[in-house]
Design an enzyme around this catalytic site. Sequence first.
Site, PDB file in Angstrom:
ATOM      1  N   HIS A 191      -0.438  10.450  -2.051  1.00 40.58           N
ATOM      2  CA  HIS A 191      -1.121   9.045  -2.991  1.00 40.58           C
ATOM      3  C   HIS A 191      -2.922   9.655  -3.432  1.00 40.58           C
ATOM      4  CE1 HIS A 191       1.915   6.420  -2.871  1.00 40.58           C
ATOM      5  NE2 HIS A 191       2.163   7.059  -1.748  1.00 40.58           N
ATOM      6  N   ASP A 206      -3.886   1.515  -5.226  1.00 43.08           N
ATOM      7  CA  ASP A 206      -2.961   2.086  -4.880  1.00 43.08           C
ATOM      8  C   ASP A 206      -1.193   0.895  -5.218  1.00 43.08           C
ATOM      9  OD1 ASP A 206      -2.171   4.865  -3.924  1.00 43.08           O
ATOM     10  OD2 ASP A 206      -0.267   3.329  -2.961  1.00 43.08           O
TER      11      ASP A 206
END
Length: 477
Positions: free
Chosen positions: A16, A119
């Site tokens: 990520h 995220d």
Amino acid sequence: MGQLHVFFFPMMAHGHMIPTLDIAKLFAARGVKSTIITTPLNVHYFQKSVERTNQLGFEMGIKTIKFPAAAAGLPEGCESVDQITSDDMIPNFFKATTMLQDPLERILDEVRPDCIVADMFFPWATEAAAKFGIPRLVFHGTSFFALCASENLRLYKPHREVSSDDEPFLVPDLPHQIKLTKMQLPQHERSESETDFARLVVRMKESELLSYGVIVNSFYELETEYADYYRDVLKRRAWHIGPVSLCNREIEDKAQRGKEASIDEHECLKWLDSKKLNSVIYICFGSVAKFDASQLYEIAMGIESSGQQFIWVVRRGENENASEEWLPAGFEERMKDKGLIIRGWAPQVLILDHEAVGGFVTHCGWNSTLEGISAGVSMATWPVFAEQFYNEKLVTEILRIGISVGALKWKTRTTSGGVTREQIGKAVRRVMVGKEAEEMRNRAKEFKEMAKKAVEEGGSSRTNLNDIIHELSSYRT
Ligand code: UDP
């Protein structure tokens, strides 16, 4: 009007943080002030890139939020997913992330950026941003295809209709006839019980609709039908801006993504320079999955029997690295001209982009998959966990640039992969030699060219990037 200022807040996991950093750089290169939000022990993963971006005259910075490891029952210093030493600690890690909402709100209040790209694992970021009238964009980090497949599985639950774990069922209502088995589904989708993680996943899905929209690391030409399906049928507002890894053009940028590489990049390039075009297979399973000693042994035997040249990245726990019982006796000696084992972290994009590399054994993490596509290599797919079994279908059945090694079962991160040396050897040969390999590689090379065009001026991803920046500027006014 001042400069547009955007926060980028990735989950503390390399799969990520790496693409989010690339996205932040892309925004910065379009004149946006980009600020990375992370926790103190993750700062160094961003630092060098931020400095280089600033040296180029763009504006980029980092702000930190303390990670409440102890309060969530984690050992002090455990601030990223790859530092989790046992699967029991995963819920604690997610608990810690939910505690980041208050400190995030304090920074939003203090700085008042114009937007936050947060995220998928932080669904609460939408509410946090709303308190200050700031739009929140979601970043999932996966393909349009996986987003569509997982949403339809969640909505229609076809796996509830099958009588056994290995009976295939159709993923409903997709543009292609894609079949999966219950064994390939993530734990939270398979299970009937309401776990904390299952609740988080529902909130994640809902926040796609509650947020301003979704940023997708993909390109339109790669998964056109799924990009359309996601927008038109599932009604998501989405901007595709990938492959974001293509923003790394210099050797230094390609070599320094994520952790410090365990091999000198020039050594690695020198080794590859000595090999012929498309003659090396690269084997790597991302930043989280770990195989036990018996599975690594099978991989070694499989590679040797394939007769192919290779670079194999082996990640083990810190204490396990000392013991080499996973290597067949004399393996490295026998393979000394044929292969390179990287123990730890590889400069992956640098390796994949080298013309000597023709194939990739991948766990189908989306970053790795897209990096493989951007490099035009054929793939042997070996999904392990998360949404990797969906990405495998995209690669093998829709794009037809890879074949499956034969992993059948979704596993937790640390695993005996359940794949034999015969399966591995056969898959490596199929990907590297013969007509089928050549056809897959040719198709992969076509996608590579499309990917390059997509991120150039006038390309589909570049246009979407410009569009979202333009929209955020208008939103502000
Ligand atoms: N990566 C790397 N070197 C390694 C292992 C991984 O540079 O030795 C990078 C890889 O290029 C990709 C990311 O780490 O950008 C892994 O993300 P992915 O989505 O493929 O898998 P995950 O780690 O999330 O399972």
